[in-house]
Design a protein around this motif. Structure first.
Motif, mmCIF file in Angstrom:
data_model
loop_
_atom_site.group_PDB
_atom_site.id
_atom_site.type_symbol
_atom_site.label_atom_id
_atom_site.label_comp_id
_atom_site.label_asym_id
_atom_site.label_seq_id
_atom_site.Cartn_x
_atom_site.Cartn_y
_atom_site.Cartn_z
ATOM 1 N N TYR A 1 1.989 -4.001 15.752
ATOM 2 C CA TYR A 1 1.856 -3.091 14.613
ATOM 3 C C TYR A 1 0.376 -2.814 14.384
ATOM 4 C CZ TYR A 1 6.690 -3.179 12.897
ATOM 5 O OH TYR A 1 8.044 -3.010 12.750
ATOM 6 N N SER B 1 -6.156 2.370 5.460
ATOM 7 C CA SER B 1 -5.313 2.834 4.349
ATOM 8 C C SER B 1 -4.179 1.866 4.078
ATOM 9 C CB SER B 1 -4.726 4.211 4.666
ATOM 10 O OG SER B 1 -3.846 4.116 5.773
ATOM 11 N N ARG B 2 -3.952 0.903 4.984
ATOM 12 C CA ARG B 2 -3.020 -0.198 4.859
ATOM 13 C C ARG B 2 -1.547 0.129 5.103
ATOM 14 N NH1 ARG B 2 -6.189 -4.282 3.415
ATOM 15 N NH2 ARG B 2 -4.436 -5.700 3.694
ATOM 16 N N GLN B 3 -1.200 1.307 5.568
ATOM 17 C CA GLN B 3 0.191 1.564 5.905
ATOM 18 C C GLN B 3 0.447 1.110 7.333
ATOM 19 O OE1 GLN B 3 1.523 5.065 4.200
ATOM 20 N NE2 GLN B 3 3.657 4.704 4.702
ATOM 21 N N MET B 4 1.269 0.118 7.473
ATOM 22 C CA MET B 4 1.578 -0.488 8.772
ATOM 23 C C MET B 4 2.488 0.444 9.574
ATOM 24 S SD MET B 4 1.155 -3.954 9.751
ATOM 25 C CE MET B 4 1.686 -4.918 8.369
ATOM 26 N N PHE C 1 -1.481 -6.244 14.488
ATOM 27 C CA PHE C 1 -0.680 -7.441 14.306
ATOM 28 C C PHE C 1 0.370 -7.532 15.409
ATOM 29 C CE2 PHE C 1 -2.135 -9.036 10.288
ATOM 30 C CZ PHE C 1 -2.597 -7.923 9.609
ATOM 31 N N PHE D 1 6.983 0.879 6.937
ATOM 32 C CA PHE D 1 6.287 0.245 5.834
ATOM 33 C C PHE D 1 5.733 1.262 4.845
ATOM 34 C CE2 PHE D 1 5.920 -4.289 6.838
ATOM 35 C CZ PHE D 1 6.400 -4.301 8.136
ATOM 36 N N GLY D 2 5.697 0.842 3.584
ATOM 37 C CA GLY D 2 5.026 1.614 2.559
ATOM 38 C C GLY D 2 3.538 1.293 2.529
ATOM 39 N N PRO D 3 2.776 1.958 1.656
ATOM 40 C CA PRO D 3 1.327 1.750 1.600
ATOM 41 C C PRO D 3 0.926 0.437 0.946
ATOM 42 C CG PRO D 3 2.001 3.293 -0.078
ATOM 43 C CD PRO D 3 3.221 3.012 0.735
ATOM 44 N N PHE E 1 4.758 -12.500 11.808
ATOM 45 C CA PHE E 1 3.497 -11.871 12.189
ATOM 46 C C PHE E 1 2.432 -12.902 12.549
ATOM 47 C CE2 PHE E 1 3.902 -7.369 11.191
ATOM 48 C CZ PHE E 1 4.995 -7.328 10.348
ATOM 49 N N LEU F 1 4.415 0.975 13.569
ATOM 50 C CA LEU F 1 4.778 0.356 14.838
ATOM 51 C C LEU F 1 4.051 1.058 15.973
ATOM 52 C CD1 LEU F 1 6.618 -1.645 16.387
ATOM 53 C CD2 LEU F 1 8.286 0.211 16.543
ATOM 54 N N PHE G 1 6.560 -7.180 19.087
ATOM 55 C CA PHE G 1 6.025 -5.926 18.549
ATOM 56 C C PHE G 1 4.514 -6.000 18.412
ATOM 57 C CE2 PHE G 1 10.224 -4.649 16.976
ATOM 58 C CZ PHE G 1 10.837 -5.872 16.791
ATOM 59 N N TYR H 1 7.308 -7.910 1.673
ATOM 60 C CA TYR H 1 6.384 -8.823 2.335
ATOM 61 C C TYR H 1 5.183 -9.098 1.424
ATOM 62 C CZ TYR H 1 8.630 -7.820 6.875
ATOM 63 O OH TYR H 1 9.524 -7.687 7.920
ATOM 64 N N GLY I 1 -1.352 -12.384 8.246
ATOM 65 C CA GLY I 1 -0.324 -11.396 8.512
ATOM 66 C C GLY I 1 0.711 -11.379 7.400
ATOM 67 N N GLN J 1 -2.409 -1.469 11.493
ATOM 68 C CA GLN J 1 -2.611 -1.283 10.060
ATOM 69 C C GLN J 1 -4.003 -0.701 9.837
ATOM 70 O OE1 GLN J 1 -2.646 -4.837 7.528
ATOM 71 N NE2 GLN J 1 -1.307 -3.780 6.096
ATOM 72 N N LEU K 1 10.672 -10.350 10.700
ATOM 73 C CA LEU K 1 9.478 -10.292 11.523
ATOM 74 C C LEU K 1 8.558 -11.461 11.201
ATOM 75 C CD1 LEU K 1 8.556 -6.488 11.333
ATOM 76 C CD2 LEU K 1 9.232 -7.740 13.375
ATOM 77 N N THR L 1 -1.907 -13.471 12.708
ATOM 78 C CA THR L 1 -2.945 -13.283 11.696
ATOM 79 C C THR L 1 -3.737 -12.001 11.900
ATOM 80 O OG1 THR L 1 -4.384 -14.688 13.017
ATOM 81 C CG2 THR L 1 -3.240 -15.724 11.161
#
Lengths: 117, 114
Positions: B37, B42-45, B91, A108-110, B104, B47, B35, A35, A42, B39, B102, B106
């Motif tokens: 999600y 730290s930015r790891q999404m 999200f 998801f990864g970081p 998403f 669920l 869904f 992504y 998003g 985030q 997916l 914004t």
């Protein structure tokens, strides 16, 4: 259980240079996704692999972006040449192989944060 | 084509209070999934919760619940007893029944204050 691994975490390059990102999915996950998440938006799917085959790459800018998953495990996403608008976070995700019944969760990864100057 | 709209760029709530995040979507399909999600910085999404469109009962996961209004194409997230760790971007996303892709929105930035 180890999560989705990505490297590098940060990358700064100049426009027209090339860059590559690496992703190692969760063990046993045959489906892998890349992504692009631009600041304030998003995530947008770039490409989806099932094992080493491409399922969906309809939003991948193929003139500059390429991705591969040669052995059906880890994957590489490349940009060549990079443009300013490619500045974004690139997220990798994975999920279980077969979807029979309820849809499988994407993990998801970081992410890799790319800045193109 | 599916679209997802989140009209609240930012929300804030005091710890222990309840907050609702809004989401609307558009799809021409009868079967689909929705869904939420999370985030964190730290930015790891991760669920939070998901809903299958053919199920009328609203999904719940501990302090998180949804209000799914299929006719109105609305899918809001309610967070009860908000905690500082709930601070994150949220999200809303959708996917059709036949694909894992997916779509998403914004996002809504939620800040939980002590």
């Amino acid at each position: 259980e180890a999560g989705v691994a990505q490297s590098p975490r940060y990358k700064i390059i100049e426009k027209r240079q090339s860059v590559a990102f690496w992703c190692n999915p969760i063990s046993g996950h045959a489906t892998l996704y890349w992504y692009q998440q631009i600041l304030g938006q998003g995530p947008k799917l770039l490409i989806q692999f099932q094992n080493n085959g491409v399922v969906d790459d309809s939003q991948l800018p193929k003139d500059r972006f390429s991705a591969e998953r040669l052995k059906g495990v880890d994957s590489t996403l490349k940009i060549q040449p990079a443009k300013l608008e490619d500045s974004a976070v690139y997220l990798c995700a994975s999920s279980f192989p077969s979807k029979k019944g309820p849809w499988e969760t994407q993990y998801f990864g970081p992410g890799t944060r790319l800045l193109v100057l | 084509a599916q679209t997802v709209t989140q009209s609240q760029p930012e929300m804030s709530v005091q710890e222990a209070e309840t907050v609702t995040l809004s989401c609307t979507y558009d799809t021409s399909e009868n079967n689909y999934y929705l869904f939420w999600y999370k985030q964190p910085p730290s930015r790891q999404m991760i669920l939070v919760i998901r809903q299958e469109a053919y199920k009328q009962q609203n999904a719940t996961e501990n302090r998180f619940s949804v209000n799914f209004q299929k006719a109105a194409k609305s899918f809001s997230l309610k967070i009860s007893d908000s905690q500082l760790g709930d601070t994150a971007m949220y999200f809303c996303a959708s996917s059709s029944y036949n694909t894992d892709k997916l779509i998403f929105g914004t996002g809504t930035r939620l800040q939980v204050f002590p």
